[in-house]
Design a protein around this motif. Structure first.
Motif, PDB file in Angstrom:
ATOM      1  N   LEU A 104     -12.585   0.084  -1.169  1.00 40.11           N
ATOM      2  CA  LEU A 104     -12.308  -0.064  -2.591  1.00 40.11           C
ATOM      3  C   LEU A 104     -11.113   0.821  -2.929  1.00 40.11           C
ATOM      4  O   LEU A 104     -11.159   2.034  -2.698  1.00 40.11           O
ATOM      5  N   ARG A 105     -10.053   0.218  -3.449  1.00 40.62           N
ATOM      6  CA  ARG A 105      -8.821   0.960  -3.723  1.00 40.62           C
ATOM      7  C   ARG A 105      -8.394   0.797  -5.173  1.00 40.62           C
ATOM      8  O   ARG A 105      -8.609  -0.237  -5.793  1.00 40.62           O
ATOM      9  N   TYR A 106      -7.739   1.843  -5.675  1.00 43.07           N
ATOM     10  CA  TYR A 106      -7.072   1.744  -6.968  1.00 43.07           C
ATOM     11  C   TYR A 106      -5.808   0.909  -6.792  1.00 43.07           C
ATOM     12  O   TYR A 106      -5.144   0.972  -5.759  1.00 43.07           O
ATOM     13  N   VAL A 107      -5.484   0.148  -7.844  1.00 42.70           N
ATOM     14  CA  VAL A 107      -4.266  -0.664  -7.870  1.00 42.70           C
ATOM     15  C   VAL A 107      -3.435  -0.211  -9.058  1.00 42.70           C
ATOM     16  O   VAL A 107      -3.954  -0.082 -10.170  1.00 42.70           O
ATOM     17  N   ILE A 108      -2.147   0.043  -8.808  1.00 38.99           N
ATOM     18  CA  ILE A 108      -1.212   0.399  -9.878  1.00 38.99           C
ATOM     19  C   ILE A 108      -0.035  -0.576  -9.833  1.00 38.99           C
ATOM     20  O   ILE A 108       0.155  -1.279  -8.841  1.00 38.99           O
ATOM     21  N   ALA A 120       0.840  -1.197   0.000  1.00 43.91           N
ATOM     22  CA  ALA A 120       0.000   0.000   0.000  1.00 43.91           C
ATOM     23  C   ALA A 120       0.873   1.243   0.000  1.00 43.91           C
ATOM     24  O   ALA A 120       1.923   1.281   0.644  1.00 43.91           O
ATOM     25  N   LEU A 121       0.419   2.256  -0.720  1.00 46.11           N
ATOM     26  CA  LEU A 121       1.104   3.539  -0.782  1.00 46.11           C
ATOM     27  C   LEU A 121       0.133   4.626  -0.349  1.00 46.11           C
ATOM     28  O   LEU A 121      -1.031   4.633  -0.761  1.00 46.11           O
ATOM     29  N   HIS A 122       0.629   5.547   0.446  1.00 48.92           N
ATOM     30  CA  HIS A 122      -0.167   6.673   0.918  1.00 48.92           C
ATOM     31  C   HIS A 122      -0.549   7.589  -0.249  1.00 48.92           C
ATOM     32  O   HIS A 122       0.299   7.958  -1.060  1.00 48.92           O
ATOM     33  N   ALA A 123      -1.805   7.925  -0.347  1.00 50.14           N
ATOM     34  CA  ALA A 123      -2.270   8.909  -1.326  1.00 50.14           C
ATOM     35  C   ALA A 123      -3.392   9.698  -0.663  1.00 50.14           C
ATOM     36  O   ALA A 123      -4.399   9.125  -0.267  1.00 50.14           O
ATOM     37  N   PHE A 124      -3.203  11.002  -0.519  1.00 45.13           N
ATOM     38  CA  PHE A 124      -4.226  11.797   0.158  1.00 45.13           C
ATOM     39  C   PHE A 124      -5.178  12.481  -0.819  1.00 45.13           C
ATOM     40  O   PHE A 124      -6.192  13.032  -0.421  1.00 45.13           O
ATOM     41  N   TRP A 125      -4.862  12.421  -2.089  1.00 46.72           N
ATOM     42  CA  TRP A 125      -5.711  13.012  -3.128  1.00 46.72           C
ATOM     43  C   TRP A 125      -5.583  12.157  -4.374  1.00 46.72           C
ATOM     44  O   TRP A 125      -4.482  11.809  -4.775  1.00 46.72           O
ATOM     45  N   ILE A 126      -6.721  11.763  -4.955  1.00 46.29           N
ATOM     46  CA  ILE A 126      -6.718  10.909  -6.151  1.00 46.29           C
ATOM     47  C   ILE A 126      -7.727  11.462  -7.146  1.00 46.29           C
ATOM     48  O   ILE A 126      -8.858  11.774  -6.780  1.00 46.29           O
ATOM     49  N   ASP A 127      -7.303  11.581  -8.398  1.00 45.27           N
ATOM     50  CA  ASP A 127      -8.172  12.063  -9.464  1.00 45.27           C
ATOM     51  C   ASP A 127      -8.073  11.092 -10.638  1.00 45.27           C
ATOM     52  O   ASP A 127      -6.981  10.886 -11.188  1.00 45.27           O
ATOM     53  N   ALA A 128      -9.186  10.482 -10.997  1.00 47.35           N
ATOM     54  CA  ALA A 128      -9.215   9.531 -12.112  1.00 47.35           C
ATOM     55  C   ALA A 128      -9.406  10.280 -13.425  1.00 47.35           C
ATOM     56  O   ALA A 128     -10.139  11.271 -13.497  1.00 47.35           O
ATOM     57  N   LEU A 143      -3.619   2.189  -3.416  1.00 40.24           N
ATOM     58  CA  LEU A 143      -3.518   3.567  -2.930  1.00 40.24           C
ATOM     59  C   LEU A 143      -4.560   3.800  -1.848  1.00 40.24           C
ATOM     60  O   LEU A 143      -5.740   3.481  -2.029  1.00 40.24           O
ATOM     61  N   THR A 144      -4.112   4.358  -0.740  1.00 38.72           N
ATOM     62  CA  THR A 144      -5.006   4.621   0.381  1.00 38.72           C
ATOM     63  C   THR A 144      -4.466   5.782   1.204  1.00 38.72           C
ATOM     64  O   THR A 144      -3.268   6.079   1.164  1.00 38.72           O
TER      65      THR A 144
END
Length: 148
Positions: free
Chosen positions: A93-97, A40-48, A114-115
């Motif tokens: 539900l998380r994005y996976v890269i 897991a990687l920290h992400a405080f803002w995500i835009d698809a 990402l979380t």
């Protein structure tokens, strides 16, 4: 009685410095977590968004512990979206890269979910899928692959 470990796998500690070059993160401290299946990687803002009809995300992270002023913006193609349970059993539900990770002299591709990890001590977890058949973990040691 101590037993020697004879293995073809290098040994890592319970925490290690990593680099994520494709995400422009030259160093990030990661907790090696054999209890976590996924990394897991920290992400405080995500835009698809969409790029060439493929799903992509732009996200921002604070790569340094206890520092919310240093921000790195990243772009990555979305591999998947999955429901992941955290250590408390909460499902999300998380994005996976997928991205290359540099751990000491070793470079290989890992999946990262990402979380938001602002309240967590480490900005990244390196889970057992990312270390399986690559490393052995010495839970009493730190930074065995060097400091960045």
């Amino acid at each position: 009685m101590k037993e020697a470990i004879n293995s073809q796998f290098p040994i890592i500690g319970w925490r290690e410095w990593l680099a994520l070059p494709d995400l422009k993160i030259p160093k990030i401290k990661a907790k090696v977590d054999t209890g976590a299946r996924t990394s897991a990687l920290h992400a405080f803002w995500i835009d698809a968004y969409s790029k060439k009809n493929q799903p992509w995300i732009r996200f921002a992270i604070h790569p340094i512990q206890n520092n919310i002023e240093t921000v790195v913006e990243c772009d990555a193609q979305v591999k998947d979206r999955r429901i992941v349970a955290d250590s408390g059993g909460h499902k999300q539900l998380r994005y996976v890269i997928e991205t290359p990770v540099c751990l000491g002299a070793y470079v290989y591709v890992v999946e990262l979910t990402l979380t938001q990890r602002d309240i967590m001590r480490f900005r990244m977890l390196l889970g057992r899928t990312a270390i399986n058949n690559r490393f052995l973990v010495n839970p009493g040691a730190s930074y065995l692959q060097g400091r960045l």
